[in-house]
Enzyme design. Structure first.
Site, short mmCIF file in Angstrom:
data_model
loop_
_atom_site.label_atom_id
_atom_site.label_comp_id
_atom_site.label_asym_id
_atom_site.label_seq_id
_atom_site.Cartn_x
_atom_site.Cartn_y
_atom_site.Cartn_z
CD GLU A 206 -3.10 -1.03 2.08
OE1 GLU A 206 -3.09 -0.08 2.89
OE2 GLU A 206 -3.99 -1.89 2.08
CE LYS A 338 -10.93 -3.34 4.25
NZ LYS A 338 -10.07 -4.51 4.60
#
EC number: 4.2.1.11
Length: 434
Positions: A206, A338
């Site tokens: 990330e 999410k």
């Protein structure tokens, strides 16, 4: 009247931020409006989340998405043509019914969520407004408090350290733009610190630094030092947020850390986390216990929910029923949202609404396998979630989302409000309550 009938759905294979295949879907409406979305993919995943459909075999390590793309073009598309994009819940329900499984395993969570998001994008385009504005529907909304990774670990960094994300939050910033300014300085000084120590070894999935540390505590100390070097007061202006992702190293109440090769029971592990809260300016902790450790979540939240935000991710998998149950149990103070974990936009919003109804905080989140798709920037603002978790402050698939929020803030002009400290969710009950 604008005709929002779906006339075409097209799926294709594209590539995510890890160079792995994923699904992109285009949706076109009768009025000419067009929507496009790309399915993200997680590395650390809860057992209850929607699953991707992959091809298996040798090509691309078994991760090809030919079957999922075929599902879009041969089953999902024909089923949706003629439906009204204005009826998002009906569209999503049709895909769930067509799939016929509990985990989206037949057609693929990747195929379904990409289509669901593309339909939403097309519907906003039909109104000729940005998605955040369509979702806000005239209500006042806030730019989210960003949660930004500085050091990566866990499943995102070959488990070089046990904790998955070492992040910062800037609740004292006066705007979203200022929060990014502060983050940029902390990220830069963290890199300089690692370079000076000779332990800078690239970036994790990330975008956070991927250095070699001897202990999890050493990472926390380096993060505090980076905040101070950047000229900020740890805890006051810039605080720490952890994604423990404890399900990755904890099962059946036993937590085994790779650093030190030591195992702890639930109470011992909670004690360690509690010591970290005493020693470091930690504002938020995500998945402190394993997804199967309900009592551990309850205990941790009872003890520490009044002093830090406690988030459920793998534990709740963006599921409205689980969110409501966790709120009843007083097991979390906030919920990660999410869309691909839930499976559709409708289900993601239902989880967010359930959290809001129970007084829990909400954080819209990216996945470790991301793309140039910026939909979560719009979801976090248009839904007034209060917080946004994207990853680090590098790599274009991450920066695209931060930059999109800057554009939204600019578009709001004098009406722009930043969630800041109010975006955080601490327990409203007495933490000493038994």
């Amino acid at each position: 009247m604008t005709d929002t009938t779906i006339i075409n759905v097209l799926g294709r294979r594209v590539w995510d931020s890890r160079g792995r295949p994923t699904v992109e879907v285009d949706v076109r409406l009768k009025c000419g409006a067009f929507g496009r979305a790309i399915a993200p993919a997680g590395a650390s995943m809860g057992s209850g989340e929607a699953v991707d459909l992959r091809d298996g075999g040798e090509a691309f390590g078994g991760l090809n998405v030919g079957r999922a793309v075929a599902a879009v073009n041969e089953e999902i598309g024909p089923a949706l043509v003629g439906m009204d994009a204005d009826l998002q819940e009906e569209v999503d329900r049709a895909m769930i019914t067509l799939d016929g499984t509990g985990n989206r395993g037949r057609l693929g969570g990747n195929a379904i969520v990409a289509t669901s998001m593309a339909v939403l994008q097309a519907r906003a385009a039909a109104e000729k407004v940005p998605l955040w504005q369509y979702l806000a529907a005239g209500r006042d909304v806030r730019l989210p408090l960003p949660e930004i990774q500085i050091f990566g670990g866990g499943a995102h960094a070959a488990r070089r350290v046990d904790i998955q994300d070492f992040m910062i939050m800037c609740p004292a910033a006066g705007s979203f733009a200022e929060a990014l300014d502060w983050t940029a300085e902390v990220y830069r000084t963290a890199g300089l610190l690692m370079k000076k120590r000779g332990s800078l070894q690239g970036v994790a999935d990330e975008g956070g630094y991927w250095p070699a540390f001897r202990s999890n505590e050493e990472v926390l100390e380096a993060l505090v030092k980076s905040i101070e070097m950047a000229g900020f007061k740890p805890g006051d202006e810039v605080g720490i947020s952890l994604d423990v992702a404890a399900s990755e190293f904890g099962k059946a109440g036993v937590y085994t850390l790779a650093l030190g090769n030591t195992s702890y029971d639930t109470d011992e592990w909670i004690s360690i986390l509690g010591q970290w809260l005493d020693d470091y300016p930690i504002l938020s902790v995500e998945d402190p216990l394993g997804e199967d450790d309900r009592q551990g979540f309850q205990t941790f939240t009872r003890l520490y929910g009044g002093r830090c935000q406690i988030i459920g991710d793998d534990y709740l998998v963006t599921n409205a029923a689980r969110v409501s149950e966790a709120a009843k149990d007083k097991a979390v103070t906030a919920v990660l949202i999410k869309p691909n974990q839930a499976g559709t936009i409708t289900e993601a919003f239902q989880a967010l609404a359930a959290a809001r109804e129970q007084g829990l905080g909400t954080i819209v989140s990216a996945r470790s396998g991301e793309s140039e798709d910026v939909i979560i920037s719009h979801l976090s603002t248009g839904w007034d979630a209060g917080q946004l978790k994207v990853g680090s402050f590098s790599r274009s698939e991450r920066m695209a989302k931060w930059n999109e929020c800057l554009r939204i803030e600019e578009a709001l002009g004098s009406r722009a409000r930043f969630a800041g400290r109010d975006g955080l969710a601490f327990a409203p009950w007495d933490r000493e309550e038994s």
